[in-house]
Design a protein around this motif. Structure first.
Motif, PDB file in Angstrom:
ATOM      1  N   ARG A  59       0.830  -1.206   0.000  1.00 33.28           N
ATOM      2  CA  ARG A  59       0.000   0.000   0.000  1.00 33.28           C
ATOM      3  C   ARG A  59       0.865   1.256   0.000  1.00 33.28           C
ATOM      4  O   ARG A  59       0.589   2.213  -0.725  1.00 33.28           O
ATOM      5  CB  ARG A  59      -0.928   0.020   1.218  1.00 33.28           C
ATOM      6  CG  ARG A  59      -2.230  -0.707   1.022  1.00 33.28           C
ATOM      7  CD  ARG A  59      -3.242  -0.414   2.111  1.00 33.28           C
ATOM      8  NE  ARG A  59      -2.733  -0.530   3.464  1.00 33.28           N
ATOM      9  CZ  ARG A  59      -2.670  -1.649   4.179  1.00 33.28           C
ATOM     10  NH1 ARG A  59      -3.086  -2.782   3.648  1.00 33.28           N
ATOM     11  NH2 ARG A  59      -2.206  -1.663   5.406  1.00 33.28           N
ATOM     12  N   ALA A  60       1.921   1.258   0.822  1.00 32.56           N
ATOM     13  CA  ALA A  60       2.812   2.420   0.883  1.00 32.56           C
ATOM     14  C   ALA A  60       3.474   2.662  -0.465  1.00 32.56           C
ATOM     15  O   ALA A  60       3.577   3.813  -0.915  1.00 32.56           O
ATOM     16  CB  ALA A  60       3.869   2.221   1.966  1.00 32.56           C
ATOM     17  N   MET A  61       3.906   1.606  -1.114  1.00 36.69           N
ATOM     18  CA  MET A  61       4.528   1.749  -2.434  1.00 36.69           C
ATOM     19  C   MET A  61       3.536   2.317  -3.441  1.00 36.69           C
ATOM     20  O   MET A  61       3.887   3.150  -4.273  1.00 36.69           O
ATOM     21  CB  MET A  61       5.087   0.407  -2.914  1.00 36.69           C
ATOM     22  CG  MET A  61       6.315  -0.033  -2.146  1.00 36.69           C
ATOM     23  SD  MET A  61       6.883  -1.672  -2.629  1.00 36.69           S
ATOM     24  CE  MET A  61       7.285  -1.415  -4.351  1.00 36.69           C
ATOM     25  N   GLU A  62       2.291   1.868  -3.355  1.00 36.66           N
ATOM     26  CA  GLU A  62       1.254   2.368  -4.264  1.00 36.66           C
ATOM     27  C   GLU A  62       0.994   3.846  -4.009  1.00 36.66           C
ATOM     28  O   GLU A  62       0.901   4.639  -4.951  1.00 36.66           O
ATOM     29  CB  GLU A  62      -0.031   1.559  -4.067  1.00 36.66           C
ATOM     30  CG  GLU A  62      -1.129   1.930  -5.023  1.00 36.66           C
ATOM     31  CD  GLU A  62      -2.372   1.086  -4.815  1.00 36.66           C
ATOM     32  OE1 GLU A  62      -3.473   1.595  -5.125  1.00 36.66           O
ATOM     33  OE2 GLU A  62      -2.260  -0.065  -4.353  1.00 36.66           O
ATOM     34  N   MET A  63       0.886   4.251  -2.745  1.00 37.15           N
ATOM     35  CA  MET A  63       0.643   5.663  -2.421  1.00 37.15           C
ATOM     36  C   MET A  63       1.801   6.556  -2.855  1.00 37.15           C
ATOM     37  O   MET A  63       1.602   7.711  -3.228  1.00 37.15           O
ATOM     38  CB  MET A  63       0.388   5.822  -0.921  1.00 37.15           C
ATOM     39  CG  MET A  63      -0.961   5.269  -0.493  1.00 37.15           C
ATOM     40  SD  MET A  63      -1.394   5.612   1.227  1.00 37.15           S
ATOM     41  CE  MET A  63      -0.157   4.714   2.120  1.00 37.15           C
ATOM     42  N   LEU A  64       3.012   6.008  -2.819  1.00 43.07           N
ATOM     43  CA  LEU A  64       4.187   6.759  -3.251  1.00 43.07           C
ATOM     44  C   LEU A  64       4.404   6.688  -4.761  1.00 43.07           C
ATOM     45  O   LEU A  64       5.347   7.270  -5.282  1.00 43.07           O
ATOM     46  CB  LEU A  64       5.431   6.236  -2.525  1.00 43.07           C
ATOM     47  CG  LEU A  64       5.468   6.489  -1.026  1.00 43.07           C
ATOM     48  CD1 LEU A  64       6.583   5.681  -0.374  1.00 43.07           C
ATOM     49  CD2 LEU A  64       5.631   7.979  -0.746  1.00 43.07           C
ATOM     50  N   ASN A  65       3.535   5.922  -5.424  1.00 45.64           N
ATOM     51  CA  ASN A  65       3.627   5.719  -6.859  1.00 45.64           C
ATOM     52  C   ASN A  65       4.988   5.148  -7.266  1.00 45.64           C
ATOM     53  O   ASN A  65       5.557   5.541  -8.287  1.00 45.64           O
ATOM     54  CB  ASN A  65       3.327   7.011  -7.628  1.00 45.64           C
ATOM     55  CG  ASN A  65       2.972   6.737  -9.068  1.00 45.64           C
ATOM     56  OD1 ASN A  65       2.456   5.673  -9.392  1.00 45.64           O
ATOM     57  ND2 ASN A  65       3.269   7.679  -9.939  1.00 45.64           N
ATOM     58  N   LEU A  66       5.504   4.235  -6.451  1.00 47.16           N
ATOM     59  CA  LEU A  66       6.764   3.565  -6.765  1.00 47.16           C
ATOM     60  C   LEU A  66       6.493   2.439  -7.753  1.00 47.16           C
ATOM     61  O   LEU A  66       5.716   1.538  -7.472  1.00 47.16           O
ATOM     62  CB  LEU A  66       7.412   2.990  -5.499  1.00 47.16           C
ATOM     63  CG  LEU A  66       7.863   4.001  -4.460  1.00 47.16           C
ATOM     64  CD1 LEU A  66       8.388   3.273  -3.231  1.00 47.16           C
ATOM     65  CD2 LEU A  66       8.928   4.914  -5.028  1.00 47.16           C
ATOM     66  N   GLN A  67       7.121   2.496  -8.887  1.00 44.76           N
ATOM     67  CA  GLN A  67       6.956   1.479  -9.919  1.00 44.76           C
ATOM     68  C   GLN A  67       8.087   0.462  -9.775  1.00 44.76           C
ATOM     69  O   GLN A  67       8.989   0.407 -10.597  1.00 44.76           O
ATOM     70  CB  GLN A  67       6.949   2.119 -11.307  1.00 44.76           C
ATOM     71  CG  GLN A  67       5.880   3.168 -11.495  1.00 44.76           C
ATOM     72  CD  GLN A  67       4.485   2.623 -11.285  1.00 44.76           C
ATOM     73  OE1 GLN A  67       4.144   1.561 -11.810  1.00 44.76           O
ATOM     74  NE2 GLN A  67       3.685   3.326 -10.507  1.00 44.76           N
ATOM     75  N   ASP A  68       8.033  -0.295  -8.718  1.00 44.56           N
ATOM     76  CA  ASP A  68       9.086  -1.256  -8.403  1.00 44.56           C
ATOM     77  C   ASP A  68       8.448  -2.452  -7.723  1.00 44.56           C
ATOM     78  O   ASP A  68       7.233  -2.471  -7.492  1.00 44.56           O
ATOM     79  CB  ASP A  68      10.127  -0.595  -7.490  1.00 44.56           C
ATOM     80  CG  ASP A  68      11.533  -1.149  -7.692  1.00 44.56           C
ATOM     81  OD1 ASP A  68      11.662  -2.270  -8.212  1.00 44.56           O
ATOM     82  OD2 ASP A  68      12.483  -0.462  -7.322  1.00 44.56           O
ATOM     83  N   SER A  69       9.241  -3.430  -7.381  1.00 44.31           N
ATOM     84  CA  SER A  69       8.717  -4.600  -6.694  1.00 44.31           C
ATOM     85  C   SER A  69       9.559  -4.876  -5.450  1.00 44.31           C
ATOM     86  O   SER A  69      10.725  -4.497  -5.374  1.00 44.31           O
ATOM     87  CB  SER A  69       8.726  -5.817  -7.614  1.00 44.31           C
ATOM     88  OG  SER A  69      10.045  -6.084  -8.049  1.00 44.31           O
ATOM     89  N   ILE A  70       8.947  -5.544  -4.496  1.00 42.22           N
ATOM     90  CA  ILE A  70       9.629  -5.910  -3.256  1.00 42.22           C
ATOM     91  C   ILE A  70      10.385  -7.212  -3.484  1.00 42.22           C
ATOM     92  O   ILE A  70       9.807  -8.183  -3.975  1.00 42.22           O
ATOM     93  CB  ILE A  70       8.619  -6.111  -2.107  1.00 42.22           C
ATOM     94  CG1 ILE A  70       7.841  -4.840  -1.840  1.00 42.22           C
ATOM     95  CG2 ILE A  70       9.337  -6.590  -0.846  1.00 42.22           C
ATOM     96  CD1 ILE A  70       6.668  -5.028  -0.880  1.00 42.22           C
ATOM     97  N   GLU A  71      11.654  -7.231  -3.143  1.00 43.22           N
ATOM     98  CA  GLU A  71      12.409  -8.484  -3.140  1.00 43.22           C
ATOM     99  C   GLU A  71      12.293  -9.123  -1.763  1.00 43.22           C
ATOM    100  O   GLU A  71      11.817 -10.232  -1.623  1.00 43.22           O
ATOM    101  CB  GLU A  71      13.875  -8.233  -3.470  1.00 43.22           C
ATOM    102  CG  GLU A  71      14.136  -7.928  -4.919  1.00 43.22           C
ATOM    103  CD  GLU A  71      15.618  -7.801  -5.224  1.00 43.22           C
ATOM    104  OE1 GLU A  71      16.462  -8.214  -4.386  1.00 43.22           O
ATOM    105  OE2 GLU A  71      15.939  -7.293  -6.294  1.00 43.22           O
ATOM    106  N   ASP A  72      12.800  -8.408  -0.756  1.00 42.15           N
ATOM    107  CA  ASP A  72      12.809  -8.927   0.611  1.00 42.15           C
ATOM    108  C   ASP A  72      12.342  -7.847   1.574  1.00 42.15           C
ATOM    109  O   ASP A  72      12.521  -6.653   1.320  1.00 42.15           O
ATOM    110  CB  ASP A  72      14.234  -9.303   1.054  1.00 42.15           C
ATOM    111  CG  ASP A  72      14.882 -10.363   0.198  1.00 42.15           C
ATOM    112  OD1 ASP A  72      14.241 -11.390  -0.052  1.00 42.15           O
ATOM    113  OD2 ASP A  72      16.028 -10.153  -0.213  1.00 42.15           O
ATOM    114  N   ILE A  73      11.792  -8.303   2.680  1.00 39.26           N
ATOM    115  CA  ILE A  73      11.522  -7.443   3.825  1.00 39.26           C
ATOM    116  C   ILE A  73      12.243  -8.098   4.995  1.00 39.26           C
ATOM    117  O   ILE A  73      12.046  -9.284   5.264  1.00 39.26           O
ATOM    118  CB  ILE A  73      10.019  -7.327   4.122  1.00 39.26           C
ATOM    119  CG1 ILE A  73       9.279  -6.694   2.941  1.00 39.26           C
ATOM    120  CG2 ILE A  73       9.787  -6.529   5.410  1.00 39.26           C
ATOM    121  CD1 ILE A  73       7.765  -6.726   3.069  1.00 39.26           C
TER     122      ILE A  73
END
Length: 124
Positions: A59-73
């Motif tokens: 959700r945070a990535m979407e709100m920041l409009n980050l066009q990327d993917s999560i590898e690891d948390i």
């Protein structure tokens, strides 16, 4: 190609310091498979809780409009590392591997490397 059971066994045996591992559906929060854990580490409860972590980050990535993917948390505790790896290939969308490591015995770089290899071989 490895199935879920084989992949979980591989993680337990090939990653030093592994205390538990799970394959989790972050749509439902349910663990599709678990291995390891203990009375103080319920992997089914951890799977559900970490689903909220993954959803929040997405959700945070979407709100920041980050066009990327999560590898690891990575979550570091006093004595443990919790590593979440989102799956990207062969039907893995919506799934993550959850790995709990003993902080004194684990090597994070090697754990990430091995988890990446296990993900590449996993067929869901």
């Amino acid at each position: 190609m490895a199935n879920t059971e084989t992949a979980l066994k591989d993680a337990m045996n090939s990653i030093d310091g592994t205390l538990g591992v799970a394959l989790v559906d972050y749509g439902s929060g349910m663990a599709l498979g678990t291995l390891g854990g203990s009375s103080s580490l319920d992997l089914n409860v951890a799977a559900a809780g970490n689903t909220d972590v993954v959803r929040a980050k997405l959700r945070a990535m979407e709100m920041l409009n980050l066009q990327d993917s999560i590898e690891d948390i990575l979550i570091t505790l006093g004595t443990q590392y919790h590593l979440i790896r989102l799956l990207t290939g062969r039907g893995g969308s919506g799934l993550f591997l959850y790995l709990v490591l003993d902080g004194k015995r684990a090597n994070l770089a090697m754990a990430r490397h091995q988890l990446r290899r296990i993900e590449a071989e996993l067929e869901v």
